[in-house]
Motif scaffolding. Structure first.
Motif, mmCIF file in Angstrom:
data_model
loop_
_atom_site.group_PDB
_atom_site.id
_atom_site.type_symbol
_atom_site.label_atom_id
_atom_site.label_comp_id
_atom_site.label_asym_id
_atom_site.label_seq_id
_atom_site.Cartn_x
_atom_site.Cartn_y
_atom_site.Cartn_z
ATOM 1 N N TYR A 5 6.474 -24.799 57.064
ATOM 2 C CA TYR A 5 7.166 -23.608 56.561
ATOM 3 C C TYR A 5 7.331 -23.697 55.053
ATOM 4 C CZ TYR A 5 11.034 -20.467 55.449
ATOM 5 O OH TYR A 5 11.829 -19.508 54.879
ATOM 6 N N LYS A 6 7.713 -24.870 54.554
ATOM 7 C CA LYS A 6 7.914 -25.037 53.117
ATOM 8 C C LYS A 6 6.607 -24.828 52.354
ATOM 9 C CE LYS A 6 9.986 -29.061 53.614
ATOM 10 N NZ LYS A 6 10.724 -30.300 53.330
ATOM 11 N N MET A 7 5.529 -25.371 52.878
ATOM 12 C CA MET A 7 4.248 -25.210 52.191
ATOM 13 C C MET A 7 3.763 -23.769 52.249
ATOM 14 S SD MET A 7 3.789 -27.902 50.690
ATOM 15 C CE MET A 7 2.315 -27.232 49.944
ATOM 16 N N ARG A 8 4.091 -23.078 53.316
ATOM 17 C CA ARG A 8 3.722 -21.657 53.382
ATOM 18 C C ARG A 8 4.442 -20.874 52.290
ATOM 19 N NH1 ARG A 8 5.629 -18.194 58.396
ATOM 20 N NH2 ARG A 8 7.405 -17.865 57.005
ATOM 21 N N LEU A 9 5.709 -21.193 52.059
ATOM 22 C CA LEU A 9 6.463 -20.525 51.005
ATOM 23 C C LEU A 9 5.826 -20.777 49.642
ATOM 24 C CD1 LEU A 9 10.235 -21.125 51.877
ATOM 25 C CD2 LEU A 9 8.996 -18.955 51.900
ATOM 26 N N LEU A 10 5.500 -22.036 49.355
ATOM 27 C CA LEU A 10 4.881 -22.365 48.072
ATOM 28 C C LEU A 10 3.544 -21.657 47.921
ATOM 29 C CD1 LEU A 10 7.092 -24.600 48.102
ATOM 30 C CD2 LEU A 10 5.437 -26.065 46.927
ATOM 31 N N SER A 11 2.762 -21.639 48.983
ATOM 32 C CA SER A 11 1.447 -20.995 48.926
ATOM 33 C C SER A 11 1.576 -19.504 48.669
ATOM 34 C CB SER A 11 0.682 -21.235 50.236
ATOM 35 O OG SER A 11 0.460 -22.624 50.429
ATOM 36 N N GLU A 12 2.566 -18.870 49.296
ATOM 37 C CA GLU A 12 2.765 -17.434 49.093
ATOM 38 C C GLU A 12 3.170 -17.137 47.650
ATOM 39 O OE1 GLU A 12 5.640 -16.439 52.046
ATOM 40 O OE2 GLU A 12 4.164 -16.275 53.662
ATOM 41 N N VAL A 13 4.026 -17.988 47.067
ATOM 42 C CA VAL A 13 4.426 -17.794 45.676
ATOM 43 C C VAL A 13 3.215 -17.927 44.750
ATOM 44 C CG1 VAL A 13 5.763 -18.790 43.776
ATOM 45 C CG2 VAL A 13 6.816 -18.475 46.017
ATOM 46 N N ALA A 14 2.422 -18.970 44.956
ATOM 47 C CA ALA A 14 1.247 -19.175 44.117
ATOM 48 C C ALA A 14 0.272 -18.013 44.229
ATOM 49 C CB ALA A 14 0.551 -20.483 44.498
ATOM 50 N N GLN A 15 0.076 -17.498 45.444
ATOM 51 C CA GLN A 15 -0.861 -16.396 45.651
ATOM 52 C C GLN A 15 -0.342 -15.104 45.033
ATOM 53 O OE1 GLN A 15 -3.977 -16.954 47.579
ATOM 54 N NE2 GLN A 15 -4.369 -15.218 46.214
ATOM 55 N N GLU A 16 0.955 -14.840 45.186
ATOM 56 C CA GLU A 16 1.535 -13.630 44.592
ATOM 57 C C GLU A 16 1.399 -13.652 43.069
ATOM 58 O OE1 GLU A 16 2.670 -10.910 45.874
ATOM 59 O OE2 GLU A 16 2.901 -11.413 48.002
ATOM 60 N N LEU A 17 1.651 -14.802 42.454
ATOM 61 C CA LEU A 17 1.521 -14.917 41.005
ATOM 62 C C LEU A 17 0.071 -14.707 40.584
ATOM 63 C CD1 LEU A 17 2.654 -15.578 38.210
ATOM 64 C CD2 LEU A 17 2.398 -18.011 38.770
ATOM 65 N N HIS A 18 -0.849 -15.330 41.283
ATOM 66 C CA HIS A 18 -2.268 -15.198 40.965
ATOM 67 C C HIS A 18 -2.749 -13.762 41.105
ATOM 68 C CE1 HIS A 18 -6.500 -16.412 40.696
ATOM 69 N NE2 HIS A 18 -6.726 -15.651 41.747
ATOM 70 N N ASP A 19 -2.246 -13.069 42.121
ATOM 71 C CA ASP A 19 -2.729 -11.720 42.421
ATOM 72 C C ASP A 19 -2.059 -10.623 41.601
ATOM 73 O OD1 ASP A 19 -4.456 -12.765 44.284
ATOM 74 O OD2 ASP A 19 -3.188 -12.298 46.028
ATOM 75 N N LEU A 20 -1.055 -10.964 40.817
ATOM 76 C CA LEU A 20 -0.402 -9.928 40.015
ATOM 77 C C LEU A 20 -1.423 -9.215 39.137
ATOM 78 C CD1 LEU A 20 2.963 -11.516 38.767
ATOM 79 C CD2 LEU A 20 2.687 -9.484 40.187
ATOM 80 N N PRO A 21 -1.465 -7.889 39.178
ATOM 81 C CA PRO A 21 -2.463 -7.151 38.392
ATOM 82 C C PRO A 21 -2.052 -6.926 36.942
ATOM 83 C CG PRO A 21 -1.183 -5.623 39.704
ATOM 84 C CD PRO A 21 -0.685 -7.001 40.060
ATOM 85 N N ILE A 22 -0.985 -7.587 36.516
ATOM 86 C CA ILE A 22 -0.503 -7.438 35.140
ATOM 87 C C ILE A 22 -0.622 -8.777 34.427
ATOM 88 C CG2 ILE A 22 1.084 -5.555 35.674
ATOM 89 C CD1 ILE A 22 3.344 -7.626 35.783
ATOM 90 N N PRO A 23 -0.681 -8.770 33.083
ATOM 91 C CA PRO A 23 -0.734 -10.028 32.341
ATOM 92 C C PRO A 23 0.557 -10.826 32.523
ATOM 93 C CG PRO A 23 -1.400 -8.179 30.948
ATOM 94 C CD PRO A 23 -0.804 -7.599 32.195
ATOM 95 N N THR A 24 0.414 -12.144 32.661
ATOM 96 C CA THR A 24 1.563 -13.027 32.837
ATOM 97 C C THR A 24 1.538 -14.117 31.776
ATOM 98 O OG1 THR A 24 0.322 -14.327 34.472
ATOM 99 C CG2 THR A 24 1.777 -12.602 35.309
ATOM 100 N N ILE A 25 2.715 -14.456 31.271
ATOM 101 C CA ILE A 25 2.853 -15.459 30.215
ATOM 102 C C ILE A 25 3.894 -16.478 30.654
ATOM 103 C CG2 ILE A 25 3.447 -15.881 27.788
ATOM 104 C CD1 ILE A 25 2.976 -12.829 27.337
ATOM 105 N N ALA A 26 3.557 -17.760 30.566
ATOM 106 C CA ALA A 26 4.544 -18.820 30.755
ATOM 107 C C ALA A 26 5.047 -19.250 29.383
ATOM 108 C CB ALA A 26 3.935 -20.000 31.492
ATOM 109 N N LYS A 27 6.357 -19.198 29.199
ATOM 110 C CA LYS A 27 6.981 -19.672 27.951
ATOM 111 C C LYS A 27 7.645 -21.001 28.271
ATOM 112 C CE LYS A 27 10.649 -17.547 26.306
ATOM 113 N NZ LYS A 27 11.512 -16.552 25.609
ATOM 114 N N VAL A 28 7.093 -22.086 27.726
ATOM 115 C CA VAL A 28 7.466 -23.431 28.165
ATOM 116 C C VAL A 28 8.138 -24.203 27.036
ATOM 117 C CG1 VAL A 28 6.657 -25.603 29.139
ATOM 118 C CG2 VAL A 28 5.523 -23.454 29.772
ATOM 119 N N ASP A 29 9.356 -24.643 27.299
ATOM 120 C CA ASP A 29 10.048 -25.602 26.447
ATOM 121 C C ASP A 29 10.524 -26.723 27.355
ATOM 122 O OD1 ASP A 29 11.204 -26.768 24.224
ATOM 123 O OD2 ASP A 29 13.036 -25.581 24.317
ATOM 124 N N GLY A 30 10.554 -27.953 26.842
ATOM 125 C CA GLY A 30 11.001 -29.064 27.663
ATOM 126 C C GLY A 30 10.005 -29.399 28.754
#
Length: 281
Positions: A91-116
């Motif tokens: 179940y936990k891995m299904r949740l992670l997989s769904e999050v990764a797929q939703e992020l990948h499939d977003l039809p809009i530009p995405t930016i990660a702003k990383v500090d630390g």
């Protein structure tokens, strides 16, 4: 879509006090902020469905660009291991997989702003974005091997595409920590920007993307994401289909009129009905 800059909140800590996911909208750009600074924004199992739903909401709310970041001088230290015993692993891995797929499939530009820190699933969450902007103090690690685990949240797919197979194995098997400049040299960070300048840089970058041709950018993102797994013949066919869609939008003639008129185009999205019907006949 909301236009206010003030944040909405999703979920709270166990104490019921602190929101764990902040959402702020400004002029077509949505910023999602992981908000557990005392745990370096480690993601609890309750937060994964929140992220999945937040990515889905970005589509339904017609957001034009998405920024993902963390609060308190950290991006994300990965999954919260203090709750690792909760729930069935499948179940936990299904949740992670769904999050990764939703992020990948977003039809809009995405930016990660990383500090630390950006560690484990936290780093792969950043790598799942289209562009990564980091401060010089950002550090990155595929920490999984040191925890007796293997890659997740799409890391096994993302890393070889970005750095090649040998470097991916190095990062994953040795679980080394690298800094922002090393990550940029490996094509894992797009820009390294000073900490006191990164907010303005990302805001301007997101505004530029949000002002772009929405449908054409979605087509381009899809072509690039899937192109590496296609033959040249299949990629050319996909490009032709995508251009057929683009010519059915209101943005293509607007770009031409702006070019002729020597002005900046005003991309608003939308379709030309008769061209849409022809493109999808």
């Amino acid at each position: 879509m909301k236009t206010e800059a003030s944040p909405n909140i999703s979920g709270t800590e166990a104490t019921g006090e602190a929101p764990v996911l902040l959402t702020a909208d400004r002029e077509g750009v949505r910023t999602l902020t992981l908000n557990r600074p005392r745990r370096k924004n480690a993601i609890t199992w309750d937060m994964w469905p929140m992220l999945r739903e937040a990515f889905q909401a970005a589509v339904t709310d017609r957001v034009r660009a998405l920024v993902l970041t963390g609060a308190g001088g950290a991006f994300c230290s990965g999954a919260d291991v203090s709750s690792i015993s909760a729930g069935h692993p499948a179940y936990k891995m299904r949740l992670l997989s769904e999050v990764a797929q939703e992020l990948h499939d977003l039809p809009i530009p995405t930016i990660a702003k990383v500090d630390g820190v950006a560690v484990g699933a936290g780093w792969n969450l950043a790598l799942g974005c289209d562009l990564v902007v980091a401060t010089p103090g950002a550090t990155f690690a595929q920490i999984f091997a040191k925890r007796g685990l293997s890659l997740d949240l799409g890391g096994s797919w993302l890393l070889p595409k970005l750095v090649g197979l040998q470097q991916a194995k190095r990062l994953a098997m040795l679980a080394e920590t690298i800094d922002a400049e090393q990550a940029r040299a490996l094509n894992l960070v797009t820009w390294v920007i000073e900490a006191d300048e990164i907010d303005g840089f990302v805001a301007e970058l997101a505004a530029r993307l949000a002002a772009g041709p929405v449908i054409a950018l979605a087509q381009t993102k899809s072509l690039l994401n899937e192109g590496a797994d296609r033959t040249l013949h299949a990629a050319l066919a996909a490009e032709a289909r995508a251009q057929g869609v683009n010519f059915a939008t209101a943005d293509a003639p607007e770009a031409f009129d702006a070019f002729v008129g020597k002005r900046e185009p005003n991309f608003v999205g939308g379709w030309i009905p008769e061209k849409w019907e022809k493109a999808h006949a």
